[in-house]
Write a protein that holds these residues in place. Structure first.
Motif, PDB file in Angstrom:
ATOM      1  N   LYS A  72      -3.846  -7.315  -0.280  1.00 13.91           N
ATOM      2  CA  LYS A  72      -3.933  -8.574   0.457  1.00 13.91           C
ATOM      3  C   LYS A  72      -3.732  -8.421   1.964  1.00 13.91           C
ATOM      4  CE  LYS A  72      -2.663 -11.759  -3.228  1.00 13.91           C
ATOM      5  NZ  LYS A  72      -1.914 -12.982  -3.482  1.00 13.91           N
ATOM      6  N   TRP A  73      -3.810  -7.186   2.460  1.00 18.12           N
ATOM      7  CA  TRP A  73      -3.667  -6.971   3.904  1.00 18.12           C
ATOM      8  C   TRP A  73      -5.014  -6.490   4.448  1.00 18.12           C
ATOM      9  CZ3 TRP A  73       0.985  -7.824   6.550  1.00 18.12           C
ATOM     10  CH2 TRP A  73       0.929  -7.603   7.933  1.00 18.12           C
ATOM     11  N   VAL A  74      -5.522  -7.184   5.461  1.00 15.39           N
ATOM     12  CA  VAL A  74      -6.823  -6.847   6.033  1.00 15.39           C
ATOM     13  C   VAL A  74      -6.631  -6.127   7.358  1.00 15.39           C
ATOM     14  CG1 VAL A  74      -8.971  -7.760   6.986  1.00 15.39           C
ATOM     15  CG2 VAL A  74      -7.993  -8.792   4.938  1.00 15.39           C
ATOM     16  N   ASN A 128       1.109 -14.966  -0.375  1.00  9.33           N
ATOM     17  CA  ASN A 128       1.249 -14.413   0.969  1.00  9.33           C
ATOM     18  C   ASN A 128       0.195 -13.343   1.207  1.00  9.33           C
ATOM     19  OD1 ASN A 128       4.184 -15.476   1.832  1.00  9.33           O
ATOM     20  ND2 ASN A 128       4.183 -14.967  -0.339  1.00  9.33           N
ATOM     21  N   ALA A 129      -0.158 -13.146   2.455  1.00  8.25           N
ATOM     22  CA  ALA A 129      -1.174 -12.152   2.791  1.00  8.25           C
ATOM     23  C   ALA A 129      -0.969 -11.748   4.245  1.00  8.25           C
ATOM     24  CB  ALA A 129      -2.575 -12.718   2.573  1.00  8.25           C
ATOM     25  N   GLY A 130      -1.750 -10.762   4.675  1.00  7.91           N
ATOM     26  CA  GLY A 130      -1.591 -10.318   6.058  1.00  7.91           C
ATOM     27  C   GLY A 130      -2.868  -9.727   6.607  1.00  7.91           C
ATOM     28  N   LYS A 139       3.966 -17.909 -10.280  1.00  9.19           N
ATOM     29  CA  LYS A 139       3.859 -17.829  -8.821  1.00  9.19           C
ATOM     30  C   LYS A 139       4.181 -19.176  -8.179  1.00  9.19           C
ATOM     31  CE  LYS A 139       0.171 -16.704  -5.495  1.00  9.19           C
ATOM     32  NZ  LYS A 139      -1.141 -16.022  -5.413  1.00  9.19           N
ATOM     33  N   GLU A 150      -9.441  -3.876   3.170  1.00  7.94           N
ATOM     34  CA  GLU A 150      -8.344  -4.677   2.603  1.00  7.94           C
ATOM     35  C   GLU A 150      -7.688  -3.937   1.454  1.00  7.94           C
ATOM     36  OE1 GLU A 150      -9.286  -8.723   1.637  1.00  7.94           O
ATOM     37  OE2 GLU A 150      -7.522  -8.976   0.340  1.00  7.94           O
ATOM     38  N   PRO A 197       3.557  -6.869  -4.018  1.00  8.86           N
ATOM     39  CA  PRO A 197       3.976  -6.951  -2.635  1.00  8.86           C
ATOM     40  C   PRO A 197       3.937  -8.348  -2.034  1.00  8.86           C
ATOM     41  CG  PRO A 197       1.672  -6.345  -2.727  1.00  8.86           C
ATOM     42  CD  PRO A 197       2.131  -6.490  -4.148  1.00  8.86           C
ATOM     43  N   SER A 198       3.340  -9.341  -2.721  1.00 10.90           N
ATOM     44  CA  SER A 198       3.005 -10.525  -1.931  1.00 10.90           C
ATOM     45  C   SER A 198       3.255 -11.869  -2.593  1.00 10.90           C
ATOM     46  CB  SER A 198       1.528 -10.454  -1.511  1.00 10.90           C
ATOM     47  OG  SER A 198       0.703 -10.367  -2.643  1.00 10.90           O
ATOM     48  N   ASP A 199       3.801 -11.911  -3.784  1.00 13.18           N
ATOM     49  CA  ASP A 199       4.019 -13.210  -4.428  1.00 13.18           C
ATOM     50  C   ASP A 199       5.507 -13.524  -4.528  1.00 13.18           C
ATOM     51  OD1 ASP A 199       1.319 -13.548  -4.843  1.00 13.18           O
ATOM     52  OD2 ASP A 199       1.366 -12.964  -6.951  1.00 13.18           O
ATOM     53  N   PRO A 230       1.066  -3.687   3.646  1.00 13.47           N
ATOM     54  CA  PRO A 230       1.801  -4.298   2.536  1.00 13.47           C
ATOM     55  C   PRO A 230       3.317  -4.118   2.608  1.00 13.47           C
ATOM     56  CG  PRO A 230      -0.166  -3.164   1.734  1.00 13.47           C
ATOM     57  CD  PRO A 230      -0.063  -2.844   3.199  1.00 13.47           C
ATOM     58  N   GLY A 249      -5.980 -11.340   4.065  1.00 16.14           N
ATOM     59  CA  GLY A 249      -6.569 -10.990   2.789  1.00 16.14           C
ATOM     60  C   GLY A 249      -6.243 -11.964   1.674  1.00 16.14           C
ATOM     61  N   GLY A 250      -6.520 -11.513   0.438  1.00 12.27           N
ATOM     62  CA  GLY A 250      -6.244 -12.340  -0.725  1.00 12.27           C
ATOM     63  C   GLY A 250      -7.444 -13.167  -1.147  1.00 12.27           C
ATOM     64  N   LEU A 305       1.222 -12.160   9.395  1.00  9.17           N
ATOM     65  CA  LEU A 305       1.602 -12.362   7.997  1.00  9.17           C
ATOM     66  C   LEU A 305       1.609 -13.864   7.751  1.00  9.17           C
ATOM     67  CD1 LEU A 305       4.575 -10.652   6.161  1.00  9.17           C
ATOM     68  CD2 LEU A 305       4.167 -13.104   5.942  1.00  9.17           C
ATOM     69  N   ALA A 345      -7.674  -3.954  -8.240  1.00  9.10           N
ATOM     70  CA  ALA A 345      -7.131  -2.893  -7.378  1.00  9.10           C
ATOM     71  C   ALA A 345      -7.047  -3.375  -5.943  1.00  9.10           C
ATOM     72  CB  ALA A 345      -8.001  -1.666  -7.448  1.00  9.10           C
TER      73      ALA A 345
END
Lengths: 348, 127
Positions: free
Chosen positions: B71-73, A158-160, A154, B68, A145-147, A119, A92-93, A169, A348
């Protein structure tokens, strides 16, 4: 006691899980980004242990998040000038600029012995990149959750995603930040918006070199990262090599997928009706919303922190930098933009 | 994470299937499929939903749709072999619908199972 040992002592017991570590080193963008997809299939099938991949792309490229639209995200003039590939990741992201001044880490793991995915796994596993950075002199923190951030800026995204029955991940550390490329690659509805985007990127995105004045060698960072996963109680790892089936799958399936124009150009998502014509997440809660003004040929631009408008601009119709006019807080135009932002689902 | 209870409870005949999905049989032999309330809570606020292509057939578990959050798909498959009849445009346009009303307006897609008995074999508890 080394820094890592001190961390291990504070975290607790030695992790029992033994993962494989594949260091791809410097490699082409498709391999640097997507070899982990081939690995995930081996991991899911139980052919190999859960795996940490490290890599450094040997050339710049643009990476689209899985749900991003190529036709809506990327400025075609930029692509023509820079001649860089665009790859869609399965995670994602948003849209990101990646180049040899960035270092990648990727995890492919099974649910039953690696983690449930989602997440919460980002928060858990990102303890290690944070610890490695700190031991090398970069005072990074996790902004869940991801930076990874230094202060409010930043330094790592990061993403998964779930892929082929395993979880993946992915993340990268910005050794140097090419703010111009990051802003120029984005498709925007008016040229006057680009300086606003660039300024916000410069304000919100930093780099290892900018923060510390120097860059550690890739190998030093990689070794600290491997050790940090152990010291954080997450997993130990043993150096390994790609299996023949991973190499074959990468050549025949993964690379083919990424070279297929229909993969790169997946149809854009349906849009909710409303005034927002472009939504740009820069870092965490920071971003820009471009809004249409009903009955006029002007656009509104909101520089936001979550749902709070920090700056607002009226844009158009003249082309060029002259097309943007900053709006004073308290004016009707500013209030109109703030109302539209408040009614938008935002990031969101 | 979305902590609010679903606004619409499951209706009659809604059954769990697999760890994350529910289905509801329709009179024409198709079934409506959605994400359970527990699954949407685990996922958190959904930012994107790309539904499966109507008219296309999939094997059970083959990646057909994606969601998603944060950021998680998640790349999800159909619970059984079958053909997609429709995707919920409201959920694609506003994925928050799935969080707000997972058993109602936030349904994901409608499909026709290749072997209807497969659904029964995989059926979980009535919700």
């Amino acid at each position: 006691m080394s820094g890592h040992d001190a961390i291990a002592a504070s975290v607790g017991e030695e992790p029992r899980a033994l993962w494989r570590h594949l260091d791809l080193g410097r490699c082409d963008p498709v391999r640097a980004q997507a070899f982990v997809e081939s690995v995930a299939e081996s991991v899911a099938a139980g052919e190999v242990p859960n795996t940490l991949v490290t890599a450094q792309p040997n050339a710049p490229y643009v990476s689209l998040g899985f749900h991003q639209s190529f036709s809506e995200e990327i400025d075609e003039g930029f692509l023509a000038r820079r001649r860089v590939p665009v790859l869609r990741r399965v995670e994602g992201g948003g849209t990101t600029w990646l180049d040899p001044d960035q270092w990648f880490y990727q995890l492919a793991y099974r649910e039953e012995d690696g983690g449930p995915g989602g997440p919460a796994d980002l928060v858990r596993f990102l303890r290690a990149p944070v610890a490695a950075a700190r031991l090398l002199g970069l005072s990074a923190e996790l902004r869940a959750p991801s930076d990874l951030v230094v202060g409010d800026r930043k330094v790592s995204g990061n993403a998964g995603g779930d892929w082929a029955g395993a979880h993946i991940l992915v993340g990268g550390v910005l050794g140097r930040a090419d703010h111009r490329a990051m802003s120029d690659l984005l498709k925007l509805p008016h040229p006057a918006i680009r300086p606003i985007v660039r300024e916000e990127i410069e304000r919100r995105v930093t780099s290892w070199e900018a923060e510390t004045g120097s860059l550690p060698a890739y190998a030093a960072w990689r070794d600290h990262l491997v050790e940090a996963f152990r010291a954080q109680g997450l997993f130990r790892s043993r150096p390994g090599r790609p299996t023949p089936s991973e190499e074959t799958r990468f050549r025949t399936e993964t690379t083919a997928r990424h070279e297929d124009p229909s993969w790169r150009e997946l149809p854009p998502a349906a849009k909710a009706p409303g005034p927002v014509v472009r939504r740009l997440r820069i870092a965490g809660p920071h971003g820009l919303l471009v809004l249409s003004a009903t009955g006029t040929d002007r656009l509104g631009v909101a520089v936001v922190h979550g749902a709070t408008v920090r700056e607002a601009y009226a844009v158009g119709p003249p082309a060029g930098r002259e097309g943007a006019r900053r709006l004073a807080e308290g004016t009707d135009e500013f209030a109109e933009i703030a109302r539209a932002v408040a009614n938008d689902p935002g990031f969101a | 994470m979305s902590s609010a209870p679903p606004r619409v409870p499951p209706g009659a005949g809604v059954c769990a299937i697999g760890p994350d999905l529910w289905y509801r049989p329709e009179a024409d032999g198709t079934v409506v499929v959605g994400l359970t309330d527990a699954a949407q809570r685990r996922a958190g606020a959904l930012a994107h939903y790309r539904g499966p292509l109507p008219g296309r057939s999939f094997r059970a578990g083959e990646p057909a749709l994606s969601l998603e959050s944060e950021k998680w798909v998640g790349h999800l498959g159909l619970p059984v072999d079958g053909t997609v009849v429709a995707t919920n445009p409201a959920a694609e346009t506003d994925p928050g619908t799935i969080n707000r009303d997972p058993y109602g307006a936030g349904w994901l897609y409608r499909m026709r199972p290749r072997v209807p008995a497969d659904l029964e074999a995989r059926r979980g508890p009535v919700l």
